[in-house]
Design an enzyme around this catalytic site. Structure first.
Site, PDB file in Angstrom:
ATOM      1  N   ASN A 203      40.669  17.706  50.835  1.00  0.00           N
ATOM      2  CA  ASN A 203      40.015  18.954  50.130  1.00  0.00           C
ATOM      3  C   ASN A 203      41.008  20.000  49.933  1.00  0.00           C
ATOM      4  OD1 ASN A 203      36.733  18.476  52.014  1.00  0.00           O
ATOM      5  ND2 ASN A 203      37.316  18.053  49.878  1.00  0.00           N
TER       6      ASN A 203
ATOM      7  N   ASP B 160      27.484  16.205  51.725  1.00  0.00           N
ATOM      8  CA  ASP B 160      27.772  16.680  50.386  1.00  0.00           C
ATOM      9  C   ASP B 160      26.753  17.192  49.498  1.00  0.00           C
ATOM     10  OD1 ASP B 160      29.423  16.009  48.147  1.00  0.00           O
ATOM     11  OD2 ASP B 160      29.196  14.033  47.700  1.00  0.00           O
TER      12      ASP B 160
HETATM   13  C1  FPP Z   1      31.172  18.657  50.210  1.00  0.00           C
HETATM   14  O1  FPP Z   1      30.407  19.145  49.234  1.00  0.00           O
HETATM   15  C2  FPP Z   1      31.080  19.589  51.330  1.00  0.00           C
HETATM   16  C3  FPP Z   1      32.475  20.072  51.776  1.00  0.00           C
HETATM   17  C4  FPP Z   1      33.731  19.695  51.220  1.00  0.00           C
HETATM   18  C5  FPP Z   1      32.251  21.225  52.917  1.00  0.00           C
HETATM   19  C6  FPP Z   1      31.430  20.909  54.028  1.00  0.00           C
HETATM   20  C7  FPP Z   1      31.068  22.181  54.688  1.00  0.00           C
HETATM   21  C8  FPP Z   1      29.894  22.773  54.924  1.00  0.00           C
HETATM   22  C9  FPP Z   1      28.834  21.893  55.105  1.00  0.00           C
HETATM   23  C10 FPP Z   1      30.046  24.174  55.686  1.00  0.00           C
HETATM   24  C11 FPP Z   1      30.870  24.569  56.627  1.00  0.00           C
HETATM   25  C12 FPP Z   1      31.001  23.513  57.693  1.00  0.00           C
HETATM   26  C13 FPP Z   1      30.657  23.893  59.049  1.00  0.00           C
HETATM   27  C14 FPP Z   1      31.125  22.792  60.076  1.00  0.00           C
HETATM   28  C15 FPP Z   1      30.262  25.124  59.563  1.00  0.00           C
HETATM   29  P1  FPP Z   1      30.939  19.685  47.721  1.00  0.00           P
HETATM   30  O2  FPP Z   1      31.555  21.158  47.949  1.00  0.00           O
HETATM   31  O3  FPP Z   1      31.945  18.588  47.340  1.00  0.00           O
HETATM   32  O4  FPP Z   1      29.676  19.623  47.012  1.00  0.00           O
HETATM   33  P2  FPP Z   1      29.742  18.906  45.463  1.00  0.00           P
HETATM   34  O5  FPP Z   1      30.338  17.538  45.180  1.00  0.00           O
HETATM   35  O6  FPP Z   1      28.391  19.354  44.932  1.00  0.00           O
HETATM   36  O7  FPP Z   1      30.767  19.903  44.593  1.00  0.00           O
END
Ligand code: FPP
Length: 244
Positions: free
Chosen positions: A71, A23
């Protein structure tokens, strides 16, 4: 680089099955005045680093929460970028995953993924299926409740077909119908970014899981932070509802 198999997880110094809620990509990007997708791109680099570190340290199973069932409700642009990023990750990391004897796996409603991402995923899952150094599971279009509902439907179907009796349902039989059936219970869940919740991750498989929260945003999380989490994990007394 081929690394040896390690038995480090067997003495509980490190988790046998580690789950990570990655996250904070969006907040990392915002703090740097960048667009959210830049945060996800940086997050993908962290994925590479942490997969390698877990493989070297001897983690048996690593499960990464890469895209939740919820998501899909994010703006189309972000969903498309994440799916593209995932496809690129699978292409770029293909040789490394194969060379390091990592078996790729996925849990979730994989059929919902865009065709090109899905094809790349299925190809690497198939080509790495005989690897046994570490099982790397990507939770994609995944939800813990969705997993439990899916397993319940399969159980109901078996009862309807007289393949199973209601009184025979137990934890083992139920587990065998879940997407995570081959992974074993989760020993430790790490969540980055300072949020302190599970957000629908591995609900069935985490009854006695240890939880570790860090304020670091996922793109900033590194091998040293992983060491810190493992140090904390090794100091926890796990009692599984019993007394010492
Ligand atoms: C949560 O952070 C993260 C995600 C919903 C996506 C996770 C994806 C990756 C780490 C990169 C791609 C994955 C792979 C396996 C190559 P957020 O976007 O909710 O962050 P925030 O809460 O700060 O908005």
């Amino acid at each position: 680089m081929e690394v040896e198999k390690s038995n480090n997880h067997k003495d509980n110094k490190i988790p046998g099955h580690l789950g990570i809620i990655m996250d904070g990509n969006g907040r990392w990007a915002k703090a740097k005045g960048k667009i959210r997708i830049a945060g996800h791109k940086e997050g993908a680099k962290t994925v590479d680093k942490i997969v390698t570190a877990c493989r070297i340290k001897g983690v048996r199973a690593l499960t990464l929460y890469a895209f939740s069932s919820q998501n899909w409700e994010r703006p189309t642009l972000e969903v498309t970028a994440l799916m593209e990023l995932l496809k690129e990750y699978l292409k770029n990391q293909r040789n490394k995953i194969l060379d390091n004897n990592i078996k790729l796996n996925a849990i979730g409603e994989i059929e919902r993924l865009p065709l090109k991402t899905k094809n790349e995923l299925k190809r690497l899952i198939n080509d790495s299926k005989n690897n046994d150094g570490m099982i790397l599971t990507l939770a994609l279009s995944y939800g813990g409740r969705e997993e439990i509902i899916d397993a319940s439907k399969k159980i109901a179907e078996k009862i309807k077909n007289n393949d199973l009796k209601i009184e025979d349902i137990n934890v083992e039989i139920f587990t065998n119908e879940t997407w995570s059936k081959d992974l074993g219970e989760v020993d430790l869940i790490i969540r980055t970014s300072g949020e302190v919740r599970l957000s629908n991750f591995m609900l069935w498989s985490s009854p006695y899981c240890e939880l570790y929260f860090t304020k670091k945003m996922w793109p900033d999380f590194d091998e040293h932070d992983l060491d810190e989490a493992f140090k904390e994990f090794s100091s926890r007394k796990r009692k599984y509802g019993k007394i010492e």
